[in-house]
Write an enzyme that holds these catalytic residues in place. Structure first.
Site, short mmCIF file in Angstrom:
data_model
loop_
_atom_site.label_atom_id
_atom_site.label_comp_id
_atom_site.label_asym_id
_atom_site.label_seq_id
_atom_site.Cartn_x
_atom_site.Cartn_y
_atom_site.Cartn_z
N PRO A 92 0.82 -1.23 0.00
CA PRO A 92 0.00 0.00 0.00
C PRO A 92 0.85 1.27 0.00
O PRO A 92 0.36 2.33 -0.37
CB PRO A 92 -0.81 -0.11 1.30
CG PRO A 92 -0.77 -1.55 1.68
CD PRO A 92 0.53 -2.08 1.15
N GLU A 124 0.11 -8.36 7.98
CA GLU A 124 0.28 -6.89 8.07
C GLU A 124 1.46 -6.40 7.25
O GLU A 124 1.70 -5.19 7.16
CB GLU A 124 0.44 -6.47 9.53
CG GLU A 124 -0.81 -6.67 10.36
CD GLU A 124 -2.04 -6.01 9.74
OE1 GLU A 124 -2.01 -4.79 9.53
OE2 GLU A 124 -3.02 -6.73 9.48
N ARG A 162 -0.18 -8.42 -22.00
CA ARG A 162 -0.93 -7.97 -23.17
C ARG A 162 -0.14 -6.98 -24.02
O ARG A 162 -0.53 -6.68 -25.14
CB ARG A 162 -2.30 -7.41 -22.78
CG ARG A 162 -2.24 -6.24 -21.83
CD ARG A 162 -3.63 -5.76 -21.44
NE ARG A 162 -4.27 -5.02 -22.52
CZ ARG A 162 -5.26 -5.47 -23.26
NH1 ARG A 162 -5.78 -6.65 -23.05
NH2 ARG A 162 -5.76 -4.74 -24.23
N ASP A 177 -6.05 1.00 -27.03
CA ASP A 177 -6.34 0.89 -25.60
C ASP A 177 -6.60 2.26 -24.99
O ASP A 177 -5.97 3.24 -25.38
CB ASP A 177 -5.15 0.26 -24.87
CG ASP A 177 -5.16 -1.24 -24.97
OD1 ASP A 177 -4.24 -1.85 -24.45
OD2 ASP A 177 -6.10 -1.78 -25.58
#
Ligand code: 9D3
Length: 240
Positions: A92, A124, A162, A177
């Site tokens: 994060p 965590e 991709r 895209d």
């Protein structure tokens, strides 16, 4: 190119990579993948991969030692193919992943002799010393809380695969895209011509390819201004 994932849940990767474009790219030999479970690099009877945090607090942390051994095993395996690891930790606190970084990581792997080693945390997080010693880069998927790094790792793999030469069919490649020109994609319609009283825009049935291209460009700009005005500053400077 080659991906290696360090994960307590290797089966999560099969569940995604076995389908669609990623499966086809694997069958075409465009990439290789191996999952490594740090539990296989423990030496205690309980095969422990986690422990409690110094200083107290809720939750558990991933132990440095099994991850270090896993990374050593990967490094050794890569060396036999003249590859070196580029270790990405999903966290994060990492930089939010962007299309630009996807393309740079693809190029790092394709032309600079690196395998992408995807370190997926659970609980965590991971002992900070392991991160300090072994991680090259930290990436996040965005400011929301997930249960671990596997889904972000799979998102990165899907985004890179991709973009590998030969991964997409002509029709798929021809479709610009979203983000490749810095604008959102225009709206799309298929049959029937009228669905629940809503008609397909006339221009799309006109056969006038210049008019269709103009409509699509204008709709892209309209949608981007309405939904993602933050993208417009960059988009105007990029060619379509
Ligand atoms: C209570 C503090 N949390 C940090 C914001 C603890 C915490 C939450 C979620 C620790 C680890 C996780 C697991 N998440 C990931 O491993 C993760 C993640 C995410 O949760 N969101 C967006 N991108 C990513 S990349 C890896």
């Amino acid at each position: 190119m080659r991906f290696d994932a360090i994960t307590l849940f290797p089966e999560m990767f099969d569940a995604v990579l076995d389908y669609g474009i990623t499966r086809r790219a694997l069958d075409r030999g465009l990439y290789r993948f191996r999952a490594w479970n740090p539990r296989d690099f423990t030496d205690d009877p309980h095969r422990s991969v986690d422990d409690r945090p110094y200083g107290g607090g809720p939750g558990m942390l991933m132990l440095a030692e099994p991850l270090d051994r896993t990374l050593n095993a990967i490094q050794q395996d890569l060396a036999s193919e003249d590859l070196s690891p580029w270790v990405v930790h999903f966290s994060p606190r990492g930089h939010p992943l962007t299309h630009q970084r996807v393309m740079e990581l693809r190029d790092t792997a394709l032309s600079r002799g690196h395998a992408l080693v995807l370190l997926c945390g659970r609980y965590e997080g991971i002992d900070e010393r392991l991160l300090q010693r072994r991680v090259d880069e930290e990436l996040s998927l965005g400011d929301f809380v997930l249960s671990g790094g596997e889904l972000p790792a799979l998102a990165l793999m899907d985004a890179i695969i991709r973009q590998l030469p030969g991964a997409l069919n002509d029709a798929e490649s021809a479709t610009q895209d979203s983000f490749s020109n810095g604008l959102l994609d225009c709206p799309h319609y298929t049959r029937p011509e009228v669905w629940q009283g809503m008609a397909v825009p006339e221009v799309l049935k006109s056969g006038n390819h210049a008019a269709i291209a103009k409509w699509r460009r204008e709709e892209s700009l309209r949608l981007t201004a309405a939904l993602r005005p933050d993208l417009l500053g960059q988009a105007q400077r990029k060619p379509d």
